[in-house]
Design a protein around this motif. Sequence first.
Motif, PDB file in Angstrom:
ATOM      1  N   THR A   1      10.830  -0.529  84.439  1.00  0.00           N
ATOM      2  CA  THR A   1       9.428  -0.116  84.429  1.00  0.00           C
ATOM      3  C   THR A   1       8.613  -0.939  85.424  1.00  0.00           C
ATOM      4  O   THR A   1       7.827  -0.398  86.211  1.00  0.00           O
ATOM      5  CB  THR A   1       8.843  -0.261  83.011  1.00  0.00           C
ATOM      6  OG1 THR A   1       9.574   0.586  82.114  1.00  0.00           O
ATOM      7  CG2 THR A   1       7.374   0.125  82.978  1.00  0.00           C
ATOM      8  N   VAL A   2       8.815  -2.249  85.413  1.00  0.00           N
ATOM      9  CA  VAL A   2       8.110  -3.118  86.361  1.00  0.00           C
ATOM     10  C   VAL A   2       8.576  -2.837  87.790  1.00  0.00           C
ATOM     11  O   VAL A   2       7.764  -2.793  88.733  1.00  0.00           O
ATOM     12  CB  VAL A   2       8.307  -4.593  85.986  1.00  0.00           C
ATOM     13  CG1 VAL A   2       7.709  -5.506  87.057  1.00  0.00           C
ATOM     14  CG2 VAL A   2       7.677  -4.890  84.629  1.00  0.00           C
TER      15      VAL A   2
ATOM     16  N   PRO B   1       2.572  -7.040  89.825  1.00  0.00           N
ATOM     17  CA  PRO B   1       2.030  -7.523  88.550  1.00  0.00           C
ATOM     18  C   PRO B   1       1.449  -8.927  88.707  1.00  0.00           C
ATOM     19  O   PRO B   1       2.116  -9.824  89.232  1.00  0.00           O
ATOM     20  CB  PRO B   1       3.252  -7.534  87.621  1.00  0.00           C
ATOM     21  CG  PRO B   1       4.300  -6.722  88.316  1.00  0.00           C
ATOM     22  CD  PRO B   1       4.027  -6.864  89.779  1.00  0.00           C
TER      23      PRO B   1
ATOM     24  N   TYR C   1      -0.281 -10.132  85.870  1.00  0.00           N
ATOM     25  CA  TYR C   1      -0.243 -10.541  84.463  1.00  0.00           C
ATOM     26  C   TYR C   1       0.341  -9.374  83.669  1.00  0.00           C
ATOM     27  O   TYR C   1       0.451  -8.255  84.171  1.00  0.00           O
ATOM     28  CB  TYR C   1      -1.644 -10.878  83.936  1.00  0.00           C
ATOM     29  CG  TYR C   1      -1.646 -11.482  82.549  1.00  0.00           C
ATOM     30  CD1 TYR C   1      -1.029 -12.710  82.309  1.00  0.00           C
ATOM     31  CD2 TYR C   1      -2.232 -10.824  81.474  1.00  0.00           C
ATOM     32  CE1 TYR C   1      -1.006 -13.261  81.036  1.00  0.00           C
ATOM     33  CE2 TYR C   1      -2.221 -11.373  80.201  1.00  0.00           C
ATOM     34  CZ  TYR C   1      -1.604 -12.602  79.993  1.00  0.00           C
ATOM     35  OH  TYR C   1      -1.574 -13.132  78.738  1.00  0.00           O
ATOM     36  N   GLY C   2       0.752  -9.664  82.455  1.00  0.00           N
ATOM     37  CA  GLY C   2       1.270  -8.611  81.593  1.00  0.00           C
ATOM     38  C   GLY C   2       1.413  -9.096  80.167  1.00  0.00           C
ATOM     39  O   GLY C   2       1.416 -10.301  79.902  1.00  0.00           O
ATOM     40  N   HIS C   3       1.528  -8.140  79.269  1.00  0.00           N
ATOM     41  CA  HIS C   3       1.727  -8.451  77.853  1.00  0.00           C
ATOM     42  C   HIS C   3       2.678  -7.431  77.259  1.00  0.00           C
ATOM     43  O   HIS C   3       2.434  -6.216  77.356  1.00  0.00           O
ATOM     44  CB  HIS C   3       0.404  -8.420  77.089  1.00  0.00           C
ATOM     45  CG  HIS C   3       0.560  -8.559  75.606  1.00  0.00           C
ATOM     46  ND1 HIS C   3       0.801  -9.784  75.003  1.00  0.00           N
ATOM     47  CD2 HIS C   3       0.536  -7.646  74.603  1.00  0.00           C
ATOM     48  CE1 HIS C   3       0.910  -9.609  73.700  1.00  0.00           C
ATOM     49  NE2 HIS C   3       0.756  -8.321  73.428  1.00  0.00           N
ATOM     50  N   THR C   4       3.769  -7.900  76.662  1.00  0.00           N
ATOM     51  CA  THR C   4       4.656  -7.017  75.921  1.00  0.00           C
ATOM     52  C   THR C   4       4.279  -7.116  74.453  1.00  0.00           C
ATOM     53  O   THR C   4       4.253  -8.206  73.870  1.00  0.00           O
ATOM     54  CB  THR C   4       6.132  -7.410  76.120  1.00  0.00           C
ATOM     55  OG1 THR C   4       6.314  -8.801  75.848  1.00  0.00           O
ATOM     56  CG2 THR C   4       6.580  -7.124  77.537  1.00  0.00           C
TER      57      THR C   4
ATOM     58  N   VAL D   1       4.325  -2.164  77.054  1.00  0.00           N
ATOM     59  CA  VAL D   1       3.906  -3.223  77.970  1.00  0.00           C
ATOM     60  C   VAL D   1       2.573  -2.844  78.593  1.00  0.00           C
ATOM     61  O   VAL D   1       2.334  -1.689  78.933  1.00  0.00           O
ATOM     62  CB  VAL D   1       4.966  -3.468  79.071  1.00  0.00           C
ATOM     63  CG1 VAL D   1       5.200  -2.213  79.916  1.00  0.00           C
ATOM     64  CG2 VAL D   1       4.586  -4.653  79.943  1.00  0.00           C
ATOM     65  N   THR D   2       1.685  -3.825  78.701  1.00  0.00           N
ATOM     66  CA  THR D   2       0.402  -3.639  79.380  1.00  0.00           C
ATOM     67  C   THR D   2       0.395  -4.548  80.597  1.00  0.00           C
ATOM     68  O   THR D   2       0.537  -5.768  80.473  1.00  0.00           O
ATOM     69  CB  THR D   2      -0.771  -3.978  78.445  1.00  0.00           C
ATOM     70  OG1 THR D   2      -0.600  -3.279  77.201  1.00  0.00           O
ATOM     71  CG2 THR D   2      -2.083  -3.561  79.070  1.00  0.00           C
ATOM     72  N   LEU D   3       0.262  -3.939  81.760  1.00  0.00           N
ATOM     73  CA  LEU D   3       0.378  -4.654  83.027  1.00  0.00           C
ATOM     74  C   LEU D   3      -0.980  -4.752  83.721  1.00  0.00           C
ATOM     75  O   LEU D   3      -1.748  -3.776  83.744  1.00  0.00           O
ATOM     76  CB  LEU D   3       1.348  -3.934  83.974  1.00  0.00           C
ATOM     77  CG  LEU D   3       2.790  -3.801  83.470  1.00  0.00           C
ATOM     78  CD1 LEU D   3       3.567  -2.844  84.383  1.00  0.00           C
ATOM     79  CD2 LEU D   3       3.471  -5.167  83.425  1.00  0.00           C
TER      80      LEU D   3
ATOM     81  N   LEU E   1      -2.164  -5.065  87.379  1.00  0.00           N
ATOM     82  CA  LEU E   1      -1.529  -4.812  88.666  1.00  0.00           C
ATOM     83  C   LEU E   1      -2.541  -4.877  89.804  1.00  0.00           C
ATOM     84  O   LEU E   1      -3.701  -4.471  89.644  1.00  0.00           O
ATOM     85  CB  LEU E   1      -0.884  -3.422  88.666  1.00  0.00           C
ATOM     86  CG  LEU E   1       0.197  -3.174  87.605  1.00  0.00           C
ATOM     87  CD1 LEU E   1       0.501  -1.682  87.525  1.00  0.00           C
ATOM     88  CD2 LEU E   1       1.454  -3.952  87.951  1.00  0.00           C
TER      89      LEU E   1
END
Length: 246
Positions: A167-168, A178, A180-183, A238-240, A242
Amino acid sequence: MDRHLISRIAHRDHPIAAPLSDESVRRLLDRALRGGTAERVLDLGCGEGAWLLRALAAHPQLRAVGVDLDAHALNLARQGAERLGVARRIGLHHVDAKEFAAKEEFDAVLCVGATHAFGGLLPTLAAVRPHLAPGGLALVGEGYWQAEPDRAALDIFGDGLADLHATVDHALADGWTPVYGHTSTQEELDDYEWSWTGSLADWALDHAAEPSGGEALRIAAEHRAEWLGGYRPFFGFVTLVLRRTA
């Protein structure tokens, strides 16, 4: 029942239409708005404006625009903005997000829990791109497979999801980096599903004498069965944050 009505009822106790805790939302907004220095933010698929209202309440210099096809949800967003005293800083548009044309660019563009409206991650990023000011950030939430899905899970979600790494990589290959991100944790995922099915079932029991009550109870039960008996061991979110690479 109208799908917009179902969604509004199901999100009554979890206004953020994604498996994210309040703290996760706060942290992601802080990153996407660059610690409060951003001045213009756009939400494609804003619903009742939960993201935008939180952003406006926290950042007095911010101006916001929200786009959604659910007219009733937009009215609720306007009412929420009035209650918070931020109505003069928000513009809400009843239009298909795929067709929205703004006269300005934005420091941040959000689309969390609404990528299905565009047909997936990459079409969503294509829709976000023309709205971003140079150096702007996109905040995009997308589902992914955190374990190899079985047939039942694939029947529910189709073949549109990949694992987290892929996905990334898809975003990277499309020209995004990316920053930052949060799973979402299993607790966040479960809380979202229990809230979605529970809020809808609670409403249905209050309207048991009406045809819509029976339909809502059936929809809640079917969703709960798909979650617990189908995709729970496999689905992740996941919230990215970008930024355009070039």
